[in-house]
Design an enzyme around this catalytic site. Structure first.
Site, short mmCIF file in Angstrom:
data_model
loop_
_atom_site.label_atom_id
_atom_site.label_comp_id
_atom_site.label_asym_id
_atom_site.label_seq_id
_atom_site.Cartn_x
_atom_site.Cartn_y
_atom_site.Cartn_z
N GLY A 151 0.77 -1.24 0.00
CA GLY A 151 0.00 0.00 0.00
C GLY A 151 0.80 1.29 0.00
O GLY A 151 0.25 2.36 -0.25
N ASP A 152 2.11 1.21 0.27
CA ASP A 152 2.92 2.43 0.29
C ASP A 152 4.36 2.11 -0.11
O ASP A 152 5.31 2.46 0.59
CB ASP A 152 2.88 3.08 1.67
CG ASP A 152 3.45 4.50 1.68
OD1 ASP A 152 3.56 5.10 0.59
OD2 ASP A 152 3.79 5.01 2.77
N LEU A 153 4.51 1.43 -1.25
CA LEU A 153 5.84 1.09 -1.73
C LEU A 153 6.53 2.35 -2.24
O LEU A 153 6.01 3.05 -3.10
CB LEU A 153 5.75 0.05 -2.85
CG LEU A 153 5.30 -1.35 -2.42
CD1 LEU A 153 5.07 -2.23 -3.65
CD2 LEU A 153 6.33 -2.00 -1.49
N ASN A 165 10.65 3.33 2.12
CA ASN A 165 10.20 2.14 2.83
C ASN A 165 10.95 0.88 2.42
O ASN A 165 10.53 -0.24 2.71
CB ASN A 165 8.69 1.93 2.63
CG ASN A 165 7.88 2.95 3.41
OD1 ASN A 165 8.37 3.54 4.37
ND2 ASN A 165 6.64 3.16 2.99
#
Length: 228
Positions: free
Chosen positions: A153-155, A159
């Site tokens: 969901g937040d690549l 991260n």
């Protein structure tokens, strides 16, 4: 820290503060091994976005998925967790990645990070062999997540933690979802790495949407800057 965690860890330097809470460097007592200690207090949106675990009760989204993915290679390991009534959940995680250093030209100060963006900031665009190795490792980890029906969901570069052997671990599961289940009740991604469907609130197949984010990561490694 709670008494149980205080018996095992020492709280050290504050590393980051955000809507999610606070992150500190810590030491494991007896070995002095470095760890990351995260207080997941968060804002009202984060508080409302907890997921129920049949054994542990209501957990922050990030903690829930880190527990579920604890045996997945390429994911940062959640070592310990407890709850403080006044501060929320406390998560103790492994310290992954190598310290990358670069000079911030605007603030004229030395910056330090352990993620892929820090590596790019220190060296500029990456050589093909390094970019290929890192990206293949990211793809392998994302494939293992998708095989479990989980979408990060937040690549993004921030991260993806990278060490000096170019080994990769993915972190920050605060925007993660399960296939067929609702995601966060608020926008939890990063706009520059998010596909148009997410920005327009027209989510479709999450696996396909993450291909866009992976493409932005790949472009950034080869060019040293994001595409837009």
């Amino acid at each position: 820290l709670t008494p149980a965690l205080d018996a095992k860890y020492t709280l050290c330097t504050e590393l980051a503060v955000g809507g999610f809470g606070k992150v500190y460097m810590g030491l494991r007592k007896g070995t002095d091994a470095q760890v990351i200690i995260k207080f997941v207090q968060g804002n009202d949106d984060v508080e409302k976005d907890r997921i129920h675990d049949p054994v542990l009760g209501w957990l922050p989204r990030e903690a829930y998925f880190m527990l579920r993915l604890s045996n997945v290679s390429g994911v940062v390991h959640l070592m310990d967790m407890d709850y403080l009534p006044e501060k929320g959940h406390v998560m103790v995680m492994e310290l992954a990645g190598t310290e990358w250093r670069w000079m911030d030209p605007r603030k004229k100060q030395l910056r330090v990070a352990r993620d892929l963006m820090g590596l790019i900031k220190q060296y500029g665009r990456l050589e093909h062999r390094h970019a290929h190795y890192i990206f293949r490792s990211i793809i392998d980890t994302v494939y293992r997540l998708h095989a479990r029906g989980v979408h990060h969901g937040d690549l993004k570069c921030l991260n993806v933690l990278v060490n000096d052997r170019f080994e990769v671990k993915i972190c920050d599961f605060g925007a993660t979802t399960e296939k067929g289940q609702p995601g966060p009740s608020y926008f939890a991604g990063t706009r520059i790495f998010s596909p148009p469907e997410v920005l327009l609130n027209a989510r479709k197949d999450s696996e396909l949407l993450e291909s866009w984010s992976l493409g932005v990561i790949l472009y950034t490694m080869y060019h040293g800057v994001a595409p837009y």
